[in-house]
Design an enzyme around this catalytic site. Structure first.
Site, short mmCIF file in Angstrom:
data_model
loop_
_atom_site.label_atom_id
_atom_site.label_comp_id
_atom_site.label_asym_id
_atom_site.label_seq_id
_atom_site.Cartn_x
_atom_site.Cartn_y
_atom_site.Cartn_z
N TYR A 15 4.97 94.20 58.68
CA TYR A 15 5.17 93.32 59.84
C TYR A 15 6.64 93.09 60.13
CZ TYR A 15 0.23 92.32 60.27
OH TYR A 15 -1.12 92.43 60.50
N ARG A 42 -0.81 103.64 56.37
CA ARG A 42 0.02 102.81 57.25
C ARG A 42 0.99 103.69 58.04
NH1 ARG A 42 2.10 96.76 55.49
NH2 ARG A 42 0.96 95.85 57.22
N SER A 134 13.76 91.55 52.94
CA SER A 134 12.65 90.72 52.43
C SER A 134 13.17 89.32 52.11
CB SER A 134 12.11 91.31 51.12
OG SER A 134 11.57 92.58 51.32
N LYS A 227 17.16 81.30 53.99
CA LYS A 227 15.88 81.81 54.50
C LYS A 227 14.72 80.97 53.95
CE LYS A 227 12.51 84.04 56.02
NZ LYS A 227 12.06 84.06 57.39
N LEU A 228 14.75 80.70 52.64
CA LEU A 228 13.69 79.89 52.05
C LEU A 228 13.67 78.50 52.67
CD1 LEU A 228 13.68 80.44 48.16
CD2 LEU A 228 12.14 81.38 49.86
N CYS A 283 3.96 83.67 54.83
CA CYS A 283 5.23 83.25 54.23
C CYS A 283 5.40 81.76 53.93
CB CYS A 283 6.37 83.72 55.11
SG CYS A 283 6.46 85.52 55.10
P1 NAD Z 1 3.95 93.76 54.58
O1 NAD Z 1 3.04 93.60 53.43
O2 NAD Z 1 3.40 93.78 55.96
O3 NAD Z 1 4.78 95.13 54.41
C1 NAD Z 1 5.40 95.51 53.22
C2 NAD Z 1 5.27 97.03 53.08
O4 NAD Z 1 6.07 97.45 51.98
C3 NAD Z 1 3.85 97.52 52.79
O5 NAD Z 1 3.45 98.44 53.81
C4 NAD Z 1 3.95 98.20 51.41
O6 NAD Z 1 3.14 99.35 51.30
C5 NAD Z 1 5.42 98.57 51.37
N1 NAD Z 1 5.95 98.76 50.01
C6 NAD Z 1 5.89 97.90 48.96
N2 NAD Z 1 6.55 98.41 47.92
C7 NAD Z 1 7.04 99.61 48.28
C8 NAD Z 1 7.81 100.60 47.64
N3 NAD Z 1 8.25 100.43 46.38
N4 NAD Z 1 8.11 101.71 48.33
C9 NAD Z 1 7.69 101.88 49.59
N5 NAD Z 1 6.98 100.97 50.27
C10 NAD Z 1 6.64 99.84 49.62
O7 NAD Z 1 5.06 92.63 54.43
P2 NAD Z 1 5.89 91.92 55.61
O8 NAD Z 1 5.06 90.87 56.27
O9 NAD Z 1 6.53 92.97 56.44
O10 NAD Z 1 6.98 91.13 54.75
C11 NAD Z 1 8.02 91.82 54.11
C12 NAD Z 1 9.05 90.81 53.64
O11 NAD Z 1 9.62 90.16 54.78
C13 NAD Z 1 8.52 89.68 52.76
O12 NAD Z 1 9.50 89.35 51.81
C14 NAD Z 1 8.33 88.53 53.72
O13 NAD Z 1 8.45 87.28 53.06
C15 NAD Z 1 9.48 88.73 54.67
N6 NAD Z 1 9.28 88.19 56.04
C16 NAD Z 1 8.06 88.35 56.65
C17 NAD Z 1 7.90 87.89 57.97
C18 NAD Z 1 6.59 88.04 58.70
O14 NAD Z 1 6.47 87.51 59.80
N7 NAD Z 1 5.58 88.75 58.17
C19 NAD Z 1 8.98 87.33 58.65
C20 NAD Z 1 10.20 87.20 57.99
C21 NAD Z 1 10.33 87.65 56.68
C1 UGA Z 2 7.32 81.89 60.30
C2 UGA Z 2 8.67 81.42 60.85
O1 UGA Z 2 8.46 80.79 62.12
C3 UGA Z 2 9.63 82.58 61.01
O2 UGA Z 2 10.91 82.11 61.41
C4 UGA Z 2 9.76 83.31 59.67
O3 UGA Z 2 10.61 84.44 59.81
C5 UGA Z 2 8.40 83.74 59.21
O4 UGA Z 2 7.52 82.58 59.09
C6 UGA Z 2 8.41 84.38 57.85
O5 UGA Z 2 9.33 84.22 57.09
O6 UGA Z 2 7.39 85.03 57.62
P1 UGA Z 2 5.16 83.03 61.32
O7 UGA Z 2 4.53 82.63 60.03
O8 UGA Z 2 5.00 84.42 61.79
O9 UGA Z 2 6.74 82.75 61.27
O10 UGA Z 2 4.58 82.10 62.49
P2 UGA Z 2 4.89 80.59 62.95
O11 UGA Z 2 4.96 80.59 64.41
O12 UGA Z 2 6.00 79.99 62.23
O13 UGA Z 2 3.54 79.86 62.56
C7 UGA Z 2 3.20 79.62 61.20
C8 UGA Z 2 1.96 78.74 61.15
O14 UGA Z 2 2.27 77.42 61.57
C9 UGA Z 2 0.82 79.22 62.06
O15 UGA Z 2 -0.41 79.05 61.41
C10 UGA Z 2 0.93 78.30 63.27
O16 UGA Z 2 -0.27 78.15 63.97
C11 UGA Z 2 1.40 77.03 62.61
N1 UGA Z 2 2.12 76.14 63.55
C12 UGA Z 2 3.35 76.50 64.00
C13 UGA Z 2 1.54 74.94 63.93
O17 UGA Z 2 0.42 74.61 63.50
N2 UGA Z 2 2.24 74.13 64.78
C14 UGA Z 2 3.47 74.45 65.26
O18 UGA Z 2 4.04 73.64 66.03
C15 UGA Z 2 4.03 75.67 64.87
#
Ligand code: NAD
Ligand code: UGA
Length: 474
Positions: A15, A42, A134, A227-228, A283
């Site tokens: 994602y 994927r 990440s 970020k955290l 997350c």
């Molecule tokens: P995801 O699970 O969708 O994708 C991760 C991918 O990495 C998977 O397709 C997996 O197969 C691949 N992978 C794992 N280990 C591997 C390796 N050794 N070599 C090759 N491929 C490998 O995860 P995501 O949602 O994209 O999240 C990734 C990171 O970004 C996490 O740390 C998450 O906290 C952070 N993040 C996520 C979001 C979000 O909205 N999903 C937003 C901001 C930050």
């Molecule tokens: C969240 C953060 O918004 C991003 O900035 C961050 O990068 C990401 O996490 C991450 O690190 O993964 P995301 O989880 O994709 O993004 O979606 P949000 O829009 O933040 O919603 C998170 C949850 O909170 C959802 O279930 C949403 O419905 C809920 N939410 C959000 C509420 O119930 N009320 C609100 O006002 C906002």
């Protein structure tokens, strides 16, 4: 002074990796971007000619993929090759909560990060910038650096000359459902690093489309920690307004009015004050748990307890939805049919990770009712995985099988149902045709709206009993 960056490799086509690299490729036609993943299916989905089969649903993504794929954006499982050719490598793999061992249930599982560091250490050539994309515990860059510089030079696999690594932290702040907009117009881009030349090299990439004043540069540890903390603060706001939704229900106040009134104070701000069934997504929970773990690790138990409460309120909010439904429907839903509208953790995504719908559906089934689940983008197979295949500890999922079905449409879901429970705020659920749908339902008919999308008056005039989260005037 900058490093010349002609080739980027991103490990992790999920994602974050998929959309982030698509936007970089789109904005930087002079850079070749290779997104690699060890998950063959994927990668095949990213390469599928039919753009409707992309592995993730994200508004605006298809258009970019159509424009860039196989021009300067490539998806591949050849991790070794693309690492060895890259000037800059993004690590964008999953960092879930540990499920076993020390720190289980709180600490981040860094095994995928470590695997990437080992691959990079082994196959990279010459000077390489390694970017943490990440979300990671603070000070992970130290671990990555140690691994990169300790991996032994392999025998016949050794491809490179003298290796040198520069580690940067560049956390991603995109939210699912608005990822493309967030990437194209970010509030800020954060780059943490110790080496000015590599920090500047990454800054130059973002400068292709992001204003200079929005690009912050810091030390590594502040960047990793920010970020955290950003996620913790966002989740805290949702838990705060969700706690107030319960208070509104018993005091004749309206949570939307309260949110508006407080949000107009510019010190509080209007965003992230929408009450709902509890936050989901991959997350928020895992990042707060990680924060709690880190605080305890450093002996800051009071700080840890403070943040833990954000998760407790979230769990409580999810649980209380089922209790409300039960109370309103004469404390008995056994044998009744309930239509679930929305299974993803929010609208405009097919992602169900930590979706409040999962636990609410399980709780409802536990009470003996039958569910018909409709979501515009989540597939039947995904719901099977979430409800039946991954039972939580001490949970028996055998009693879930046969207690729900997948509805292809709203009409399909509501036939003969006693109640509708709205769990995510897809556009499809605003402006429902209440007069028509109530005719297909059993009477008395209920709508439980956890997202405040229902036109209460219209629904009531059509004969529905309505419960709307944070609103007692009904
Ligand atoms: P995801 O699970 O969708 O994708 C991760 C991918 O990495 C998977 O397709 C997996 O197969 C691949 N992978 C794992 N280990 C591997 C390796 N050794 N070599 C090759 N491929 C490998 O995860 P995501 O949602 O994209 O999240 C990734 C990171 O970004 C996490 O740390 C998450 O906290 C952070 N993040 C996520 C979001 C979000 O909205 N999903 C937003 C901001 C930050
Ligand atoms: C969240 C953060 O918004 C991003 O900035 C961050 O990068 C990401 O996490 C991450 O690190 O993964 P995301 O989880 O994709 O993004 O979606 P949000 O829009 O933040 O919603 C998170 C949850 O909170 C959802 O279930 C949403 O419905 C809920 N939410 C959000 C509420 O119930 N009320 C609100 O006002 C906002």
């Amino acid at each position: 002074m900058v490093f010349e960056v002609n080739k980027i490799c991103c490990i992790g086509a999920g994602y974050v990796g998929g959309p982030t690299m698509s936007v970089i490729a789109d904005k930087c036609p002079h850079i070749k971007v290779n997104v690699v993943d060890r998950n063959q299916s994927r990668i095949s989905a990213w390469n599928d000619e039919n753009l409707s089969n992309l592995p993730i649903y994200e508004p605006g993504l298809k258009t970019i993929i159509r424009r860039c794929r196989n021009k300067n954006l490539f998806f591949s499982i050849n991790i070794k090759k693309h690492i060895s050719e890259a000037d800059m490598i993004f690590i964008s793999v999953n960092t879930p909560t540990k499920t076993k061992g020390i720190g289980a249930g709180q600490a981040s599982d860094l095994k995928w990060i470590e695997a990437c560091a080992r691959e990079i250490g082994k196959y990279a050539k010459g000077e390489t910038i390694v970017v943490e994309k990440s979300t990671l515990p603070v000070r992970t860059a130290e671990t990555i650096k140690l691994i990169l510089t300790s991996v032994e030079k392999p025998g016949e696999d050794f491809l490179g000359s003298e290796k040198k690594f520069f580690i940067l932290s560049n956390p991603e702040f995109l939210a699912e459902g608005t990822a493309i907009n967030d990437l194209e117009k970010p509030d800020r881009v954060l780059i943490g690093g110790e080496d000015n030349k590599s920090v500047e090299s990454l800054r130059q990439i973002y400068l292709n489309w992001v204003d200079e004043e929005k690009i912050l540069t810091t030390d590594l540890w502040s960047s990793e920690l920010s970020k955290l903390i950003a996620n913790a603060f966002l989740a805290q706001r949702v838990s705060s307004i969700n706690s107030i939704s319960a208070l509104c229900e018993v005091t004749q106040a309206n949570v939307n009015e309260v949110a508006k009134a407080i949000g107009m104070d510019s010190r509080i701000g209007k965003y992230f004050l929408k009450s709902g069934p509890g936050f989901g997504g991959s997350c928020f929970k895992k990042d707060i748990l990680n924060l709690v773990y880190i605080c305890n690790h450093y002996g800051l138990s009071e700080v840890a307890e403070y943040w833990e409460k954000v998760i407790s309120i979230n769990n409580w909010q999810k649980k209380r939805i089922t209790k409300v439904i039960l109370d309103k429907m004469f404390t008995n839903i056994s044998g009744k049919k309930v239509a679930i509208f929305g299974f993803s953790f929010k609208s405009n995504t097919n992602d169900t990770r930590e979706s409040p719908a999962i636990s609410i559906c399980k709780d409802l089934i536990e009470e003996g009712c039958y569910l018909s689940i409709f979501d515009p983008k989540v597939t039947r197979d995904q719901i099977i995985l979430d409800l039946e295949m991954n039972p939580a500890e001490n949970e028996d999922s055998s009693n879930i099988i046969g207690k729900w079905d997948y509805a292809e449409s709203i009409d399909d879901a509501i036939k003969g149902a006693d109640a509708i429970v709205i769990l995510s705020d897809w556009d499809d659920f605003y402006n429902l045709d209440y007069i028509t749908i109530i005719q297909l339902m059993r009477k008395p008919s209920w709508i439980f709206d956890t997202r405040n999308v229902v036109d209460i008056q219209a629904a009531k005039e059509s004969g529905f009993n309505v419960w709307s989260l944070g609103n007692s005037n009904i």
